[in-house]
Design a protein around this motif. Sequence first.
Motif, PDB file in Angstrom:
ATOM      1  N   LYS A 252       0.829  -1.204   0.000  1.00 41.15           N
ATOM      2  CA  LYS A 252       0.000   0.000   0.000  1.00 41.15           C
ATOM      3  C   LYS A 252       0.873   1.267   0.000  1.00 41.15           C
ATOM      4  O   LYS A 252       0.682   2.185  -0.803  1.00 41.15           O
ATOM      5  N   LYS A 256       1.637   4.202  -2.900  1.00 38.40           N
ATOM      6  CA  LYS A 256       1.431   5.615  -2.571  1.00 38.40           C
ATOM      7  C   LYS A 256       2.697   6.420  -2.910  1.00 38.40           C
ATOM      8  O   LYS A 256       2.651   7.462  -3.584  1.00 38.40           O
ATOM      9  N   ALA A 259       3.422   6.594  -6.707  1.00 36.36           N
ATOM     10  CA  ALA A 259       2.527   7.545  -7.380  1.00 36.36           C
ATOM     11  C   ALA A 259       3.036   8.970  -7.183  1.00 36.36           C
ATOM     12  O   ALA A 259       3.042   9.787  -8.114  1.00 36.36           O
ATOM     13  N   PRO A 265      -1.280   8.914 -11.341  1.00 32.70           N
ATOM     14  CA  PRO A 265      -2.473   8.655 -10.518  1.00 32.70           C
ATOM     15  C   PRO A 265      -2.314   7.326  -9.772  1.00 32.70           C
ATOM     16  O   PRO A 265      -1.725   6.378 -10.326  1.00 32.70           O
ATOM     17  N   LYS A 266      -2.854   7.272  -8.538  1.00 34.89           N
ATOM     18  CA  LYS A 266      -2.660   6.084  -7.704  1.00 34.89           C
ATOM     19  C   LYS A 266      -3.241   4.826  -8.359  1.00 34.89           C
ATOM     20  O   LYS A 266      -2.663   3.743  -8.276  1.00 34.89           O
ATOM     21  N   ASN A 267      -4.412   4.976  -9.046  1.00 32.75           N
ATOM     22  CA  ASN A 267      -5.020   3.778  -9.657  1.00 32.75           C
ATOM     23  C   ASN A 267      -4.144   3.191 -10.768  1.00 32.75           C
ATOM     24  O   ASN A 267      -4.085   1.984 -10.960  1.00 32.75           O
ATOM     25  N   VAL A 268      -3.401   4.067 -11.461  1.00 29.33           N
ATOM     26  CA  VAL A 268      -2.504   3.593 -12.535  1.00 29.33           C
ATOM     27  C   VAL A 268      -1.372   2.763 -11.903  1.00 29.33           C
ATOM     28  O   VAL A 268      -1.029   1.676 -12.384  1.00 29.33           O
ATOM     29  N   TYR A 270      -1.512   1.341  -8.999  1.00 34.51           N
ATOM     30  CA  TYR A 270      -2.128   0.147  -8.398  1.00 34.51           C
ATOM     31  C   TYR A 270      -2.244  -0.966  -9.451  1.00 34.51           C
ATOM     32  O   TYR A 270      -1.842  -2.104  -9.221  1.00 34.51           O
ATOM     33  N   ASP A 271      -2.768  -0.611 -10.637  1.00 29.20           N
ATOM     34  CA  ASP A 271      -2.927  -1.595 -11.710  1.00 29.20           C
ATOM     35  C   ASP A 271      -1.569  -2.166 -12.119  1.00 29.20           C
ATOM     36  O   ASP A 271      -1.412  -3.373 -12.319  1.00 29.20           O
TER      37      ASP A 271
END
Length: 277
Positions: A252, A256, A259, A265-268, A270-271
């Motif tokens: 996690k 963070k 990013a 972006p955090k979702n990018v 994350y993926d």
Amino acid sequence: MAGMLYLVPTPIGNLGDISIRCRQTLESVDFIAAEDTRVTLKLLNHLGIKKSLVSYYEHNKAFKGNVILDRILAGETCALVSDAGSPAISDPGEELVVLCAQHGITVCAIPGPCAVITALSISGQATGRFCFEGFLSTAKKSRREHLESLIGETRTMIFYEAPHKLLNTLEDMADTFGADRPISLCRELTKLHEEVVRTTLGEAIAKYTENPPKGEFVLVVAGAPVQEKVQPTADDAAKRVAQLMESGISRKDAIKQTAKELDLPKNVVYDAALTVE
Ligand code: SAM
């Protein structure tokens, strides 16, 4: 009713550069505050103007500023001139403008000759964004500090310089910005021997070591090359997350931090991190 202060630029070499408006202002004011009354008297004689002069220069400006202010407050109009070029630009005037503004006096700046703008226009360097750095200090340490503060400067940089300090300044600039940095040395602008040397710092040093510099100079130095920002990929993000996790950081927190570091972006991130074991 209070009078007014006019900032009147005078020629930086070619007497023909005095404008009609500057001439009319010098004729119409009650008195002229001059950096060197002898220099200004020559100009006034050339223009056929007779006017009362007071001196206003670096070492009397604190006292004389108040004398001038009192006269303007009493209703007189004053034209401020320096030896050459625009008053208040590396010349006395800045404090007088502040003083007048603080007392609600109208200050009118008449556009005209100014070495920095004349040099920039003719330099062949980028003119879209520039910074004016005035004179560098004569003290080596503060000169170096000033130059070092400009290492990342991407705008065109403009300096005033006296001929006897030119070589030292060029050497300090070459040490700080690199010998291959482009520079335009603008000399004796608007005068008979006007010259613009468009070269590099290293070549300028060689030139002026062989032929000692003479006359007045404005140095127009190219800014540092703009670094193209490389957009990080999902692969870069995955690698960085893996690196951070290997160093003991939780998934996690690694996402963070990545990013933030890569400005993604955090979702990018994350993926991208789904592929990291
Ligand atoms: N306020 C004036 C202006 O902005 O034009 C500048 C005054 S400053 C005390 C003088 C410096 O301006 C000189 O040392 C030189 O760097 C530059 N300068 C003035 N006249 C020049 C000229 N004709 N050619 C090249 N540089 C000039």
